[in-house]
Design an enzyme around this catalytic site. Structure first.
Site, mmCIF file in Angstrom:
data_model
loop_
_atom_site.group_PDB
_atom_site.id
_atom_site.type_symbol
_atom_site.label_atom_id
_atom_site.label_comp_id
_atom_site.label_asym_id
_atom_site.label_seq_id
_atom_site.Cartn_x
_atom_site.Cartn_y
_atom_site.Cartn_z
ATOM 1 N N ASP A 141 31.942 -17.983 -15.910
ATOM 2 C CA ASP A 141 31.721 -16.922 -17.058
ATOM 3 C C ASP A 141 33.085 -16.888 -18.224
ATOM 4 O OD1 ASP A 141 31.570 -13.628 -15.538
ATOM 5 O OD2 ASP A 141 30.913 -14.361 -16.880
ATOM 6 N N LYS A 144 31.643 -18.503 -24.030
ATOM 7 C CA LYS A 144 30.265 -19.652 -23.625
ATOM 8 C C LYS A 144 30.614 -20.954 -24.533
ATOM 9 C CE LYS A 144 30.201 -15.851 -21.749
ATOM 10 N NZ LYS A 144 31.106 -15.800 -20.562
ATOM 11 N N ASP A 169 27.584 -17.902 -15.787
ATOM 12 C CA ASP A 169 27.231 -16.873 -16.599
ATOM 13 C C ASP A 169 26.426 -16.810 -17.589
ATOM 14 O OD1 ASP A 169 28.019 -13.390 -16.644
ATOM 15 O OD2 ASP A 169 25.974 -13.973 -15.810
ATOM 16 N N ASN A 170 25.183 -16.040 -18.203
ATOM 17 C CA ASN A 170 24.781 -15.732 -19.643
ATOM 18 C C ASN A 170 23.913 -16.924 -20.779
ATOM 19 O OD1 ASN A 170 28.652 -14.309 -18.642
ATOM 20 N ND2 ASN A 170 26.624 -13.055 -19.301
ATOM 21 N N GLU A 199 24.060 -8.143 -17.464
ATOM 22 C CA GLU A 199 24.466 -6.213 -16.154
ATOM 23 C C GLU A 199 24.731 -4.962 -17.290
ATOM 24 O OE1 GLU A 199 26.017 -9.779 -17.644
ATOM 25 O OE2 GLU A 199 28.151 -8.945 -18.548
HETATM 26 O O1 LIG Z 1 32.895 -13.330 -22.946
HETATM 27 C C1 LIG Z 1 31.869 -12.910 -22.000
HETATM 28 N N1 LIG Z 1 32.995 -13.759 -20.885
HETATM 29 C C2 LIG Z 1 34.098 -13.831 -20.916
HETATM 30 C C3 LIG Z 1 34.911 -13.587 -21.432
HETATM 31 C C4 LIG Z 1 35.867 -14.482 -22.459
HETATM 32 C C5 LIG Z 1 38.083 -14.224 -21.684
HETATM 33 C C6 LIG Z 1 38.046 -15.525 -21.047
HETATM 34 C C7 LIG Z 1 39.064 -16.659 -19.874
HETATM 35 C C8 LIG Z 1 38.703 -17.260 -19.738
HETATM 36 C C9 LIG Z 1 39.543 -18.332 -18.990
HETATM 37 C C10 LIG Z 1 40.259 -19.564 -19.560
HETATM 38 N N2 LIG Z 1 39.941 -20.267 -20.963
HETATM 39 C C11 LIG Z 1 39.251 -19.471 -21.691
HETATM 40 C C12 LIG Z 1 39.136 -17.975 -21.452
HETATM 41 S S1 LIG Z 1 37.847 -16.727 -22.632
HETATM 42 C C13 LIG Z 1 31.153 -12.442 -22.285
HETATM 43 C C14 LIG Z 1 30.189 -11.591 -22.890
HETATM 44 C C15 LIG Z 1 29.182 -10.999 -22.110
HETATM 45 C C16 LIG Z 1 28.293 -10.288 -23.168
HETATM 46 C C17 LIG Z 1 27.179 -9.272 -23.610
HETATM 47 C C18 LIG Z 1 26.359 -8.529 -24.087
HETATM 48 C C19 LIG Z 1 27.031 -8.667 -25.625
HETATM 49 F F1 LIG Z 1 26.110 -7.444 -26.333
HETATM 50 C C20 LIG Z 1 28.367 -8.403 -25.680
HETATM 51 C C21 LIG Z 1 29.099 -9.222 -23.980
HETATM 52 C C22 LIG Z 1 28.867 -10.594 -20.929
HETATM 53 C C23 LIG Z 1 29.011 -11.452 -20.151
HETATM 54 O O2 LIG Z 1 28.498 -11.140 -18.994
HETATM 55 C C24 LIG Z 1 30.201 -11.953 -20.482
HETATM 56 O O3 LIG Z 1 30.728 -12.851 -19.733
HETATM 57 MG MG LIG Z 2 30.138 -13.285 -17.863
#
Ligand SMILES: O=C(NCCCCc1cc2ccncc2s1)c1cc(-c2ccc(F)cc2)cc(O)c1O
Ligand SMILES: [Mg+2]
Length: 214
Positions: A141, A144, A169-170, A199
């Site tokens: 998660d 992406k 996810d996603n 979500e």
């Molecule tokens: O980016 C998302 N989730 C990752 C956050 C990045 C955090 C990280 C953790 C980590 C750990 C280890 N190495 C590197 C990394 S980088 C995310 C985005 C949306 C979304 C959907 C539509 C939208 F209009 C706007 C956002 C929905 C979701 O469910 C998500 O999970």
């Molecule tokens: Mg997600």
């Protein structure tokens, strides 16, 4: 200075949930995201699918990539057998700070090891740092565009065994097209798509479950 969305989410948990009650923490976050501010938690619809897969696998070793505020960490940890711990990885220190407090509020801190850093750096260190041979269950998660390189890293580091389950996810929104193409076409995985919605919205999204065949 103005608070951040994760900090406002934590306040909502402290105000509306019962300490030591994971379900009330989950409900408080979902209520906040439906009625106050959208946030990128896996949410209740996809969260129920996550719950069913975790329950089915009943894993002894668990990795989560992308903790954010700890919502899915709480969902997973509350279902683990006594003595089982999960490792969750978060890149953003501000998110990690809030996640630790939300996980502790749920009373699940003894079942969770939260590590700050990037997946690319951490995955090769896991065996040595945590004494893990292989993972029974992995929840993806995080970024992406890291899903595909990281699943290949899991293979290269020997962190998967016959039957390891990866849940992503996603895969539709924001989307992980290269990852989907890989797990759906590789003879080394048995993949299945669980349709749902992004979500707290009506937008299409879903989870991809992939079983490593060895
Ligand atoms: O980016 C998302 N989730 C990752 C956050 C990045 C955090 C990280 C953790 C980590 C750990 C280890 N190495 C590197 C990394 S980088 C995310 C985005 C949306 C979304 C959907 C539509 C939208 F209009 C706007 C956002 C929905 C979701 O469910 C998500 O999970
Ligand atoms: Mg997600």
């Amino acid at each position: 200075t103005r608070s951040t969305r994760p900090q406002r989410m934590l306040k909502a948990v402290q105000k509306n949930a019962t300490k030591g009650n994971p379900q009330s923490v989950i409900s408080a976050i979902d209520y906040f995201c439906k009625n106050s501010e959208w946030a990128m938690n896996v949410g209740d619809e996809k969260g129920s699918i996550l719950d069913s897969v975790v329950t089915e696998v009943n894993p002894s070793t668990v990795l989560e990539l992308g903790t954010y505020c700890g919502y899915s960490t709480v969902r997973i940890a509350r279902l683990l057998s006594p003595g089982t711990k999960l490792i969750t990885l978060e890149f953003n220190p501000a998110y990690a700070t809030v996640a630790r407090q939300i996980i502790a509020y749920a009373g699940l801190q003894d079942k969770v090891t939260l590590v700050e850093g990037s997946s690319a750096d951490l995955i090769p260190q896991i065996k040595e740092r945590f004494g893990i041979t292989t993972f029974d269950f992995i929840f993806l998660d995080h970024w992406k565009d890291r899903y595909l390189p990281d699943i290949k890293l899991f293979e290269e580091c020997g962190l998967l065994r016959k039957g390891s389950v990866l849940l992503a996810d996603n895969v539709i929104c924001p989307g992980a097209p290269e990852y989907l193409e890989y797990v759906r076409n590789s003879p080394r995985y048995e993949s299945r798509y669980y349709p749902a919605h992004l979500e707290y919205t009506k937008a299409e999204d879903g989870l991809e479950k992939s079983v490593f065949l060895g």
